[in-house]
Design a protein around this motif. Structure first.
Motif, PDB file in Angstrom:
ATOM      1  N   THR A 185      32.136  11.453 -39.666  1.00  0.00           N
ATOM      2  CA  THR A 185      32.709  10.070 -40.185  1.00  0.00           C
ATOM      3  C   THR A 185      34.096  10.252 -40.770  1.00  0.00           C
ATOM      4  O   THR A 185      34.132  11.199 -41.323  1.00  0.00           O
TER       5      THR A 185
ATOM      6  N   ARG B 174      36.402  -3.143 -42.075  1.00  0.00           N
ATOM      7  CA  ARG B 174      35.615  -2.730 -42.961  1.00  0.00           C
ATOM      8  C   ARG B 174      35.466  -3.900 -44.268  1.00  0.00           C
ATOM      9  O   ARG B 174      34.388  -4.124 -44.439  1.00  0.00           O
TER      10      ARG B 174
ATOM     11  N   GLU C 164      24.930  -2.774 -40.616  1.00  0.00           N
ATOM     12  CA  GLU C 164      25.905  -1.512 -40.777  1.00  0.00           C
ATOM     13  C   GLU C 164      25.990  -0.286 -40.071  1.00  0.00           C
ATOM     14  O   GLU C 164      27.317   0.311 -39.947  1.00  0.00           O
ATOM     15  N   THR C 165      25.100  -0.128 -39.375  1.00  0.00           N
ATOM     16  CA  THR C 165      25.005   1.125 -38.272  1.00  0.00           C
ATOM     17  C   THR C 165      26.060   0.571 -37.281  1.00  0.00           C
ATOM     18  O   THR C 165      27.058   1.286 -36.875  1.00  0.00           O
TER      19      THR C 165
ATOM     20  N   ASN D 206      29.706   0.817 -38.575  1.00  0.00           N
ATOM     21  CA  ASN D 206      30.032   2.097 -38.987  1.00  0.00           C
ATOM     22  C   ASN D 206      30.430   2.910 -37.420  1.00  0.00           C
ATOM     23  O   ASN D 206      31.391   3.539 -37.424  1.00  0.00           O
TER      24      ASN D 206
ATOM     25  N   ALA E 221      32.352   4.001 -44.872  1.00  0.00           N
ATOM     26  CA  ALA E 221      31.178   3.176 -44.329  1.00  0.00           C
ATOM     27  C   ALA E 221      31.272   1.696 -44.872  1.00  0.00           C
ATOM     28  O   ALA E 221      31.875   1.565 -46.013  1.00  0.00           O
TER      29      ALA E 221
END
Length: 221
Positions: free
Chosen positions: A3, A68, A107-108, A111, A213
């Motif tokens: 990431t 984000r 969230e996944t 990301n 993240a």
């Protein structure tokens, strides 16, 4: 793919301060410490490459940062509701699980979206870092010889070390000599770790990323 937060992992790496003249420039002789990440992070080649990458991929990085922030705003009410439910009398893992899973799923997805947006910049940074890491062993050897070091430790392995025992700046100087510049134009067929630098020398430095993240997924009690 690592990431963006991990590789450039999202805060600037604080490298060891440069040694001052006089006592700090004396021959070390004996046991010394050195931070390989700090040596690379302070190198002229890395800092020039990072600036170039941030300019080249500014549009993608700005877009990722905007997304984000938007996702964080979307998730905040869900997280607040989860925390409220968590404090409620009779709350159980089973009753909290649907909320936690909903947050984690969102969230996944966020990301994954951020990773796609920042992937070109990640690859360019990995490519630049590996070019420097390929010469890190030579730089360490040269600094060790120049300082008459018989045993070199990582800083975290030493219980105590005088500032004069830190030869990180000397390694950076050698890197600047061996690798005055690197390319940020990633070849089409290049894959990370082809030069073996990361396998031999450890993790890459963490430059100032702008797309960490989205948030931390809450956990049930």
């Amino acid at each position: 793919m690592t990431t963006f937060k991990t590789l450039l992992l999202a805060a600037a790496l604080v490298a060891p301060a440069a040694m001052t003249a006089t006592a700090a420039d004396a021959q070390v002789s004996g046991i010394a410490v050195a931070d390989a990440q700090g040596a690379i992070a302070n190198s002229k080649a890395w800092n020039a490459a990072r600036a170039q990458i941030e300019t080249t991929y500014k549009a993608q990085l700005d877009q990722a940062e905007t997304r984000r922030q938007a996702v964080a705003r979307e998730l905040q009410p869900l997280v607040t509701a989860f925390q409220t439910a968590q404090r409620a009398p009779g709350a159980t893992d089973a009753s909290l699980r649907p909320q936690a899973q909903a947050i984690q799923t969102r969230e996944t997805a966020a990301n994954q979206e951020l990773a796609r947006l920042t992937q070109p910049a990640q690859r360019a940074q990995q490519y630049a870092i590996e070019q420097i890491q390929a010469k890190l062993s030579d730089a360490v050897t040269a600094a060790v010889r120049a300082k008459n070091v018989s045993l070199l430790l990582r800083p975290e392995a030493a219980l105590f070390a005088q500032p004069t025992a830190d030869i990180t700046p000397a390694i950076t100087t050698e890197l600047d000599r061996l690798v005055p510049s690197v390319s940020t134009a990633v070849p089409a067929n290049w894959q990370p770790n082809q030069q073996g630098g990361q396998q031999q020398q450890g993790a890459a430095p963490a430059p100032a990323g702008r797309a960490p993240a989205a948030t931390r997924t809450p956990q049930g009690r």
